[in-house]
Write a protein that holds these residues in place. Structure first.
Motif, short mmCIF file in Angstrom:
data_model
loop_
_atom_site.label_atom_id
_atom_site.label_comp_id
_atom_site.label_asym_id
_atom_site.label_seq_id
_atom_site.Cartn_x
_atom_site.Cartn_y
_atom_site.Cartn_z
N GLY A 32 0.87 -1.36 -0.16
CA GLY A 32 0.02 -0.18 0.15
C GLY A 32 0.78 1.27 0.15
N ARG A 33 0.14 2.54 0.46
CA ARG A 33 1.13 3.56 0.53
C ARG A 33 1.51 3.90 1.87
NH1 ARG A 33 -2.44 8.67 -1.83
NH2 ARG A 33 -0.31 9.14 -3.05
N ALA B 278 -4.89 -0.77 1.15
CA ALA B 278 -6.18 -0.86 0.35
C ALA B 278 -6.66 -2.12 0.00
CB ALA B 278 -6.30 -0.02 -0.97
N TYR B 279 -7.76 -2.59 0.31
CA TYR B 279 -8.16 -4.22 0.27
C TYR B 279 -9.47 -4.12 -0.70
CZ TYR B 279 -5.23 -5.08 4.05
OH TYR B 279 -3.94 -5.60 4.64
N TRP B 280 -9.50 -5.21 -1.59
CA TRP B 280 -10.60 -5.34 -2.33
C TRP B 280 -11.54 -6.45 -1.64
CZ3 TRP B 280 -11.51 -2.11 -5.44
CH2 TRP B 280 -12.35 -2.19 -6.72
N SER B 281 -12.56 -7.00 -2.25
CA SER B 281 -13.85 -7.68 -1.68
C SER B 281 -13.32 -9.14 -1.26
CB SER B 281 -14.89 -7.78 -2.69
OG SER B 281 -14.42 -8.28 -3.97
N THR B 282 -12.31 -9.57 -1.64
CA THR B 282 -11.54 -10.95 -1.38
C THR B 282 -11.27 -10.81 -0.01
OG1 THR B 282 -9.62 -10.34 -2.17
CG2 THR B 282 -10.97 -11.36 -3.93
N GLY B 283 -10.97 -9.80 0.54
CA GLY B 283 -10.04 -9.59 1.72
C GLY B 283 -8.54 -9.40 1.63
N GLY B 284 -8.10 -9.54 0.41
CA GLY B 284 -6.88 -9.17 0.02
C GLY B 284 -6.60 -7.68 -0.50
N GLN B 285 -4.97 -7.35 -0.30
CA GLN B 285 -4.78 -6.18 -0.88
C GLN B 285 -4.93 -5.87 -2.36
OE1 GLN B 285 -1.00 -4.26 0.85
NE2 GLN B 285 -1.04 -6.05 2.18
N VAL B 286 -5.35 -4.81 -2.79
CA VAL B 286 -5.52 -4.58 -4.11
C VAL B 286 -4.18 -5.10 -4.76
CG1 VAL B 286 -7.23 -2.61 -3.77
CG2 VAL B 286 -4.82 -2.11 -3.95
N LEU B 287 -4.85 -5.55 -6.14
CA LEU B 287 -3.94 -5.95 -7.10
C LEU B 287 -4.13 -5.20 -8.27
CD1 LEU B 287 -4.70 -9.87 -6.36
CD2 LEU B 287 -2.43 -8.78 -6.38
N PRO B 288 -2.99 -5.37 -9.54
CA PRO B 288 -3.35 -4.79 -10.69
C PRO B 288 -4.48 -5.45 -11.26
CG PRO B 288 -0.91 -5.46 -10.37
CD PRO B 288 -1.73 -5.88 -9.06
N ASN C 100 6.72 -19.14 -7.65
CA ASN C 100 7.11 -18.12 -8.54
C ASN C 100 6.23 -16.96 -8.63
OD1 ASN C 100 4.48 -19.30 -9.49
ND2 ASN C 100 4.87 -18.89 -11.66
N LEU C 101 5.99 -16.37 -7.14
CA LEU C 101 5.44 -15.25 -7.03
C LEU C 101 6.23 -14.18 -6.92
CD1 LEU C 101 2.48 -16.51 -4.84
CD2 LEU C 101 2.58 -16.49 -7.37
N LEU C 102 5.98 -12.84 -7.19
CA LEU C 102 6.67 -11.66 -6.85
C LEU C 102 6.32 -11.42 -5.18
CD1 LEU C 102 5.30 -9.51 -9.65
CD2 LEU C 102 7.72 -10.49 -9.52
N VAL C 103 7.22 -10.56 -4.82
CA VAL C 103 7.22 -10.30 -3.40
C VAL C 103 5.96 -9.38 -3.26
CG1 VAL C 103 8.35 -8.79 -1.63
CG2 VAL C 103 9.79 -10.28 -3.30
N GLY C 104 5.05 -9.93 -2.02
CA GLY C 104 3.98 -9.10 -1.56
C GLY C 104 2.87 -10.21 -1.27
N PHE C 105 2.36 -10.26 -0.19
CA PHE C 105 1.46 -11.30 0.28
C PHE C 105 0.37 -11.14 -0.60
CE2 PHE C 105 -0.13 -14.27 3.29
CZ PHE C 105 0.97 -14.80 3.73
N LYS C 106 -0.09 -9.94 -1.07
CA LYS C 106 -1.39 -10.15 -2.00
C LYS C 106 -1.20 -10.90 -3.09
CE LYS C 106 0.96 -5.90 -4.56
NZ LYS C 106 0.53 -4.65 -4.57
#
Length: 615
Positions: free
Chosen positions: A76-77, A185-195, A399-405
C-alpha cells in the motif's frame, strides 16, 4: 496548522522553485508536484505553509515532501508523516487515498453504493487518519464498518470477508519507524488490491480535486458509519483457533507486541487455546506509536535487537521461546533456545520451513492431504519449503513476486479449499480460509504447538530445523538492504538496478555468477556474456535473481535484487544450499557455508559502493 504569513505569492514561489531545480537544489519531480499544490484550489489550505517554506529556501524539506506522489507499493501507501506534501502521509494524502479507493470501486463495479471496512493500528495519528478515511468513503455513499479500537491488519482482512464488504482500508505503516504511517487498500476478497486495481486507484488519487467528506460523528449518528463490535473480533479469533493441530500446551515463553496491537490477536489466541505458560512481556505491551521500549524505536521483528529486553527477562524466568509481532500484528518473529541455553533468532525462512513441515506432517497423519493441495511462497523465500512440500507430495507454487497479496491471489485462483500454507521470508504466514493477508496469530499458534510437541520429545525448534537440513540439504538464507532516501536515493536505487541488469558482477568472493533471471525483461541471461538464453512469461516485476557456484565446492548460491515497495531501500536476498550426506558433517557444512557467505556479503557491499561512486 499555524498559518505563516509569507510575503510571496504563488507565481513568485514557482519561479523561485524553478530556479532551485536549475541549481540542483530541488528535483524535477518535486517541482512538478509542488506546482500543483501551489496553484490548484484543493490544496489552498496548505499553500501559505508552502509559500513560507519556499521563502525560507528550505528546498531539502520541500524535496522530501514532494519528490513523488506516494505510490501504492507491495504494502500500500507508506511513508513519512508531515503536515503537507504529495510524497508523505498527511490528512490530504489519506483523504485522497480513501477517495481514490471509493471512486475507483464505484467506477469499476458500476455501483453507487457498497460496503467498506476500516481499521487502524496504534501508531501516531492512526485513529485520526482512519476517521478521515471513513468520513471520505461514507461521503461516497458506501456504508462503513469501523473498528472502534486499534486492531491488527489480519482482523481488517477478516472483517472485509466476514461482513461482505466491497473494499477495505487499514491505517498502518507495519514495522516502520515512529515517523511513518500508511494506507493499505483491500478489495472484496479481503486481499490487498492487485493490478489493475492499484493503478486505477492511484489514477483517481492523482485526479482528485475536491474530496467529499462527512462529519465522522454525524455519520455515526446517521448510521452511515457503523462500529464493528467485539463479536467480529471473537469470530476472527475462533477462525484462527480452528486451524489448531495439537492439544499439547506445555510451553514457557514470552510474547511482545512491540507496543503494537498484537495483544488483541496473537496473545488472546494463545491464551484462549490454553498456552498459559506464554506470558506478556509487559515493558513492550502498552500501545504506543513511539515504541519507547523497543531498541532504537524500530519495531521490526526481523531485527535481532528488538528481542534483547525480552531475552534478558526470559533468561531469568526460564522461557523456552520468545515471540514478537510487529505493530499491526501481521508478522511474527521467533527466538528459541539452543542446546547451550542461548536464545537464537530464527529467520522468516526458517520459521516458514518449520511451519510448512509441521502442517504437512499433521495433515498427512490426519489423511487430509492430496496431491492437489498446495503450498505457496514468493521467489525470495527459501527453497527449503519447496523441498519439504515436494517430499510431502503436494504442489509448491513458488514463482510469485514479493507481496503477500500475490499469495492471497493464488489462494483464490487455485482454490482455497486446497490451500495448505502460504509464506514469505519477511515473517509473513497464513493458513485457512478466514483471511487473505499474513497473520501473526496463526503463526504463533502453530509455532507454539510445534515447540510444545518437540519439548515433549526432548527436542527444540532448532533440533527440528537440523533434521530438515539433514533430510533436504543445508539451507542458509539472509537479506541485506541499503537505505536510499528521497529523490537522490531513488536515483541511486535506479542506478544500482541498471548496473546489476546491464553490467552485472562476474565474481563476488569465491562465487562465480553463471546466469541471471530477469523478471522485468522476462528473460534468462547467461553470464558473464549477459546474453539472453531463454525467455519466460511470468511473473513480471523489477526483480533480478542471480545464480552462482562456489569454487571447488558443491555449494550453490542465489542472489535476489529488488527495490523495496514499502521503504526507501534496495534489498538483496541470498540463498545458499549444500548437501549433507552425513549428520555428523552438518556442523562442518554450516561453518563452511557461513564462511563463504560472509566473504560474499562483503564483496557485494564493496561492489555496491564502487558502483555508486563511479555512476
Amino acid at each position: 496548522m499555524n498559518e505563516p504569513s509569507p510575503s510571496l505569492d504563488s507565481q513568485q514561489a514557482i519561479e523561485i522553485a524553478r530556479s532551485a531545480v536549475t541549481e540542483k537544489q530541488l528535483s524535477d519531480s518535486a517541482f512538478t508536484n509542488l506546482q500543483r499544490w501551489l496553484t490548484e484550489p484543493q490544496y489552498a489550505p496548505y499553500q501559505a505553509a508552502l509559500l513560507q517554506l519556499i521563502e525560507d529556501r528550505d528546498f531539502g524539506t520541500l524535496d522530501t515532501y514532494f519528490w513523488e506522489v506516494i505510490p501504492f507499493g507491495t504494502g500500500g501507501r507508506r511513508g513519512l508523516m508531515s503536515d503537507l506534501g504529495s510524497a508523505t502521509i498527511n490528512e490530504r494524502t489519506i483523504a485522497e487515498s480513501a477517495h481514490g479507493l471509493a471512486a475507483y470501486y464505484k467506477k469499476a463495479s458500476g455501483n453507487e453504493t457498497g460496503k467498506a471496512a476500516i481499521a487502524h493500528d496504534s501508531r501516531i495519528n492512526s485513529n485520526r487518519f482512519a476517521r478521515i478515511a471513513a468520513s471520505v468513503i461514507a461521503a461516497h455513499g458506501l456504508t462503513v464498518y469501523f473498528y472502534k479500537t486499534s486492531r491488527s491488519t489480519p482482523e481488517l482482512s477478516f472483517a472485509v470477508r466476514h461482513l461482505g464488504c466491497d473494499v477495505g482500508a487499514m491505517i498502518t505503516a507495519s514495522h516502520n519507524p515512529p515517523s511513518d504511517n500508511g494506507f493499505k487498500a483491500y478489495w472484496s476478497t479481503g486481499g490487498q488490491v492487485l493490478p489493475p486495481h492499484d493503478q486505477g486507484i492511484i489514477d483517481e488519487v492523482y485526479q482528485a480535486t475536491d474530496v467529499p467528506m462527512l462529519d465522522f460523528d454525524q455519520a455515526v449518528e446517521q448510521g452511515l458509519i457503523k462500529y464493528i463490535d467485539e463479536d467480529v473480533a471473537s469470530e476472527y479469533r475462533s477462525s484462527v483457533i480452528a486451524q489448531s493441530h495439537s492439544t499439547n500446551r506445555d510451553l514457557n515463553g514470552l510474547f511482545s507486541p512491540l507496543h503494537g496491537v498484537g495483544e488483541t490477536s496473537v496473545f488472546h489466541v494463545l491464551q484462549q487455546v490454553g498456552f498459559d505458560g506464554v506470558k506478556r512481556f509487559e515493558p513492550q505491551c502498552e500501545q504506543n506509536g513511539n515504541f519507547p521500549n523497543v531498541p532504537d524505536q524500530l519495531p521490526n521483528p526481523e531485527r535481532t535487537e528488538v528481542y534483547q529486553p525480552a531475552i534478558a527477562l526470559g533468561n531469568e524466568t526460564g522461557a523456552e521461546i520468545i515471540l514478537a509481532s510487529d505493530p499491526d500484528a501481521d508478522r511474527l518473529g521467533v527466538c528459541a533456545r539452543n542446546e547451550a541455553g542461548d536464545f537464537v533468532h530464527l529467520t522468516g525462512n526458517q520459521v516458514g520451513a518449520l511451519l510448512a513441515d509441521y502442517v504437512l506432517q499433521k495433515r498427512h497423519t490426519a489423511g487430509t492431504l492430496t496431491p492437489d493441495h498446495f503450498v505457496v511462497e514468493t521467489i525470495v523465500t527459501t527453497p527449503l519449503i519447496a523441498a519439504v512440500s515436494r517430499a510431502a507430495n503436494v504442489r509448491i507454487i513458488n514463482n510469485l513476486l514479493v507481496g503477500f497479496k500475490y499469495i492471497a491471489e493464488t489462494m483464490d485462483e487455485e482454490g482455497p479449499c486446497k490451500f495448505v500454507f502460504g509464506t514469505e521470508e519477511s515473517l509473513g504466514y497464513l493458513a485457512g480460509e478466514y483471511c487473505r493477508d499474513k497473520d501473526a496469530a496463526i503463526a504463533a499458534l502453530w509455532i507454539c504447538e510445534l515447540a510444545a510437541e518437540l519439548k515433549s520429545e526432548g527436542k527444540t525448534l532448532l533440533n527440528r530445523l537440523d533434521e530438515l537440513y539433514i533430510e533436504h540439504g543445508y539451507h542458509l538464507e539472509g537479506q541485506i538492504s541499503k537505505t536510499c532516501k528521497g529523490s537522490s536515493g531513488n536515483e541511486q536505487i535506479k542506478q544500482l538496478m541498471k548496473a546489476f541488469r546491464q553490467t552485472p558482477p562476474q565474481k563476488m568472493g569465491n562465487l562465480t555468477f553463471t546466469l541471471v533471471r530477469d523478471y522485468q525483461n522476462l528473460e534468462i541471461r547467461a553470464l558473464p556474456e549477459n546474453s539472453p538464453s531463454e525467455t519466460f512469461s511470468k511473473p513480471q516485476g523489477n526483480v533480478l535473481m542471480f545464480e552462482a557456484q562456489a569454487e571447488g565446492s558443491p555449494l550453490t548460491v542465489q542472489l535476489g535484487v529488488r527495490p523495496s515497495g514499502t521503504e526507501p531501500k534496495i534489498k538483496f536476498y541470498y540463498f545458499a544450499q549444500a548437501g549433507v550426506t552425513d549428520p555428523a558433517q552438518l556442523a562442518e557444512t554450516k561453518s563452511g557455508v557461513l564462511t563463504t557467505i560472509e566473504g560474499f556479503k562483503q564483496a557485494l557491499m564493496d561492489w555496491i559502493d564502487q558502483t555508486l561512486e563511479t555512476s
